[in-house]
Design an enzyme around this catalytic site. Structure first.
Site, PDB file in Angstrom:
ATOM      1  N   GLU A   1       0.138   4.826  11.016  1.00 49.82           N
ATOM      2  CA  GLU A   1      -0.010   3.502  10.401  1.00 49.82           C
ATOM      3  C   GLU A   1       0.842   3.301   9.149  1.00 49.82           C
ATOM      4  O   GLU A   1       0.341   2.893   8.096  1.00 49.82           O
ATOM      5  CB  GLU A   1      -1.492   3.251  10.084  1.00 49.82           C
ATOM      6  CG  GLU A   1      -2.378   3.375  11.321  1.00 49.82           C
ATOM      7  CD  GLU A   1      -3.876   3.209  11.033  1.00 49.82           C
ATOM      8  OE1 GLU A   1      -4.248   3.065   9.862  1.00 49.82           O
ATOM      9  OE2 GLU A   1      -4.662   3.213  11.991  1.00 49.82           O
TER      10      GLU A   1
ATOM     11  N   ASN B   1       2.295   7.002  15.181  1.00 47.43           N
ATOM     12  CA  ASN B   1       1.094   6.425  15.802  1.00 47.43           C
ATOM     13  C   ASN B   1       0.649   5.172  15.042  1.00 47.43           C
ATOM     14  O   ASN B   1       0.595   5.182  13.809  1.00 47.43           O
ATOM     15  CB  ASN B   1      -0.020   7.495  15.723  1.00 47.43           C
ATOM     16  CG  ASN B   1      -1.231   7.182  16.561  1.00 47.43           C
ATOM     17  OD1 ASN B   1      -1.107   6.920  17.757  1.00 47.43           O
ATOM     18  ND2 ASN B   1      -2.413   7.226  15.954  1.00 47.43           N
TER      19      ASN B   1
ATOM     20  N   HIS C   1      -6.642   0.150  20.192  1.00 49.28           N
ATOM     21  CA  HIS C   1      -7.955  -0.403  19.823  1.00 49.28           C
ATOM     22  C   HIS C   1      -7.834  -1.895  20.122  1.00 49.28           C
ATOM     23  O   HIS C   1      -7.223  -2.645  19.356  1.00 49.28           O
ATOM     24  CB  HIS C   1      -8.253  -0.189  18.340  1.00 49.28           C
ATOM     25  CG  HIS C   1      -8.342   1.248  17.950  1.00 49.28           C
ATOM     26  ND1 HIS C   1      -9.345   2.077  18.406  1.00 49.28           N
ATOM     27  CD2 HIS C   1      -7.552   2.016  17.161  1.00 49.28           C
ATOM     28  CE1 HIS C   1      -9.167   3.295  17.903  1.00 49.28           C
ATOM     29  NE2 HIS C   1      -8.087   3.285  17.154  1.00 49.28           N
TER      30      HIS C   1
ATOM     31  N   GLU D   1      -5.633   6.156  21.266  1.00 48.61           N
ATOM     32  CA  GLU D   1      -6.997   5.990  20.711  1.00 48.61           C
ATOM     33  C   GLU D   1      -7.718   4.853  21.423  1.00 48.61           C
ATOM     34  O   GLU D   1      -8.333   3.994  20.796  1.00 48.61           O
ATOM     35  CB  GLU D   1      -6.930   5.679  19.208  1.00 48.61           C
ATOM     36  CG  GLU D   1      -6.137   6.679  18.405  1.00 48.61           C
ATOM     37  CD  GLU D   1      -6.169   6.427  16.892  1.00 48.61           C
ATOM     38  OE1 GLU D   1      -6.918   5.548  16.425  1.00 48.61           O
ATOM     39  OE2 GLU D   1      -5.431   7.138  16.182  1.00 48.61           O
TER      40      GLU D   1
ATOM     41  N   ASP E   1     -10.017   2.219  22.969  1.00 48.12           N
ATOM     42  CA  ASP E   1     -11.381   1.712  23.145  1.00 48.12           C
ATOM     43  C   ASP E   1     -11.267   0.200  23.249  1.00 48.12           C
ATOM     44  O   ASP E   1     -10.269  -0.377  22.826  1.00 48.12           O
ATOM     45  CB  ASP E   1     -12.349   2.141  22.023  1.00 48.12           C
ATOM     46  CG  ASP E   1     -11.822   1.968  20.609  1.00 48.12           C
ATOM     47  OD1 ASP E   1     -11.003   1.044  20.371  1.00 48.12           O
ATOM     48  OD2 ASP E   1     -12.241   2.738  19.726  1.00 48.12           O
TER      49      ASP E   1
HETATM   50  C1  XIL Z   1     -11.781   6.546  12.566  1.00 46.13           C
HETATM   51  C2  XIL Z   1     -12.922   7.447  13.040  1.00 46.13           C
HETATM   52  O1  XIL Z   1     -13.183   7.143  14.390  1.00 46.13           O
HETATM   53  C3  XIL Z   1     -14.147   7.225  12.193  1.00 46.13           C
HETATM   54  O2  XIL Z   1     -15.152   8.189  12.521  1.00 46.13           O
HETATM   55  C4  XIL Z   1     -13.799   7.338  10.708  1.00 46.13           C
HETATM   56  O3  XIL Z   1     -14.927   7.000   9.949  1.00 46.13           O
HETATM   57  C5  XIL Z   1     -12.637   6.431  10.349  1.00 46.13           C
HETATM   58  O4  XIL Z   1     -11.538   6.717  11.197  1.00 46.13           O
HETATM   59  N1  XIL Z   1      -7.173   4.608  13.568  1.00 46.13           N
HETATM   60  C6  XIL Z   1      -7.060   5.974  13.481  1.00 46.13           C
HETATM   61  C7  XIL Z   1      -8.263   6.830  13.529  1.00 46.13           C
HETATM   62  O5  XIL Z   1      -5.924   6.495  13.489  1.00 46.13           O
HETATM   63  O6  XIL Z   1      -8.119   8.002  12.778  1.00 46.13           O
HETATM   64  C8  XIL Z   1      -9.489   6.068  13.063  1.00 46.13           C
HETATM   65  O7  XIL Z   1     -10.627   6.904  13.279  1.00 46.13           O
HETATM   66  C9  XIL Z   1      -9.616   4.766  13.808  1.00 46.13           C
HETATM   67  C10 XIL Z   1      -8.417   3.897  13.548  1.00 46.13           C
END
Ligand code: XIL
Length: 360
Positions: free
Chosen positions: A165, A205, A241, A270, A272
């Protein structure tokens, strides 16, 4: 009793009981289908809690740790630490690394023939206090941080998120302690990781790469600049996400195609799907099952269609089961963003992924 009924229903028709509501899907009974890892043409991963602070989800410390381990090892062949490899946890003091939890995950993966993807070396979030208040040689500190962690895992971790990020949705560089203190820090981070482990795949990422074209363009420009300057980078991670509508399939198609054209590896890193963005649902309704089935299926199918075999870094889901997901905490209401319900039963989202992997 309710638990038994849910279990029987789940076996019969893939009903998810995690959200407290009832539902059925119109799809076939997939409870007896093979495990995802056994049918997947790409590494298929899951993010796992490990630490004692991850009270609910930890595969080491939570009350359900054994069940989580069994399910993760059954369905997936790749793992990511949801938190314990982030700087705050793995590097709590300047001269102190905490390997215990991350090592536990690596050992679990080895014992079950799973790969480990490292997440994340450099990020603007989840930093220990000492780093945020650092007053020494920043560049050397960043290089030491990367070198120590990547070297520790050079025999067991084959790919890393080096930078997480670093750009905003408008394509500008995000302000961070790294960006403020180290000129050209992104390139220096990638070079340090390559020196520490020449064999590991190094990823950039980020989220919103399909819905914010300016951000993707910035990442692609960075990759092309790296090529010119001989700075190493092997892949781009699309966090994914997403919700059930945005980004739409045409935006995803454009983004994957542009990223594939770089020749770099591409991961869905990641995934979801937020099914309840405005909190309108209090329970898992049948239309949610249909929508999540279709959404997971379409995104996975598009990845397999557009990313050639040699460029597929794999697909990782951001958590094992709905009740362990970070999404309900983040949005402050119920949601069902993952492949398994709170009873660890396969949901319609699982079926969508299974179909995309096997129909390809
Ligand atoms: C999130 C985790 O899922 C949580 O448990 C934590 O509190 C905060 O981070 N992008 C990312 C991940 O790269 O590392 C993040 O994970 C979600 C967003």
């Amino acid at each position: 009793m309710k638990q038994t009924i849910c279990y029987l229903l789940a076996l019969l028709s893939m009903v998810g009981c995690g959200g407290g509501g009832s539902s059925t899907t119109t799809t076939t009974n997939y409870a007896d289908q093979p495990n995802l890892r056994d049918v997947s043409p790409v590494p298929l991963g899951v993010a796992l809690g490990v630490g004692d602070f991850e009270t609910k989800s930890s595969i080491r410390y939570s009350a359900n740790a054994e069940n989580y381990q069994a399910l993760a090892a059954k369905e997936f062949n790749s793992v990511v630490a949801e938190n314990v490899m982030k700087p705050e946890f793995i590097h709590p003091q300047e001269n102190e690394y905490f390997w215990d939890d991350a090592d536990y995950l690596v050992d679990f993966a080895k014992a079950n023939n799973m790969q480990v993807h490292g997440h994340t070396l450099i990020w603007y979030q989840t930093l220990p206090n000492w780093m945020q208040n650092y007053s020494g040689d920043w560049e050397q500190m960043m290089i030491d941080h990367i070198t120590t962690i990547v070297s520790h895992y050079s025999d067991s971790i084959s790919s890393w998120d080096v930078l997480n990020e670093a750009f905003q949705d408008d394509g500008t560089e995000r302000t961070s302690i790294w960006q403020q203190h180290i000129p050209d820090y992104i390139a220096k981070a990638f070079s340090a990781a390559r020196t520490a482990d020449p064999d590991a795949d190094l990823y950039y990422n980020d989220y919103n790469l399909a819905s914010a074209p300016a951000k993707l363009n910035a990442v692609l420009e960075m990759a092309s600049d790296f090529k010119t300057r001989n700075i190493p980078i092997d892949g781009i991670g699309f966090q994914m996400h997403i919700d059930s509508n945005s980004p739409n399939l045409s935006q995803l198609r454009t983004a994957f195609s542009k990223a594939v054209a770089t020749g770099l590896k591409i991961r869905i890193s990641e995934m979801d799907v937020v099914m309840n963005p405005d909190g309108a649902y209090t329970g898992y309704a049948s239309n949610i099952a249909t929508q999540e089935h279709d959404r997971f299926k379409q995104v996975v199918a598009l990845y397999l269609e557009l990313v050639p075999l040699a460029q597929r870094g794999g697909i990782t889901f951001w958590g094992l089961a709905d009740n362990l997901s970070w999404i309900p905490n983040y949005y402050k209401h119920a949601d069902w963003p993952l492949l398994f319900d709170s009873k660890l039963q396969r949901k319609a989202a699982w079926t969508g992924v299974y179909e995309a992997l096997t129909e390809n």
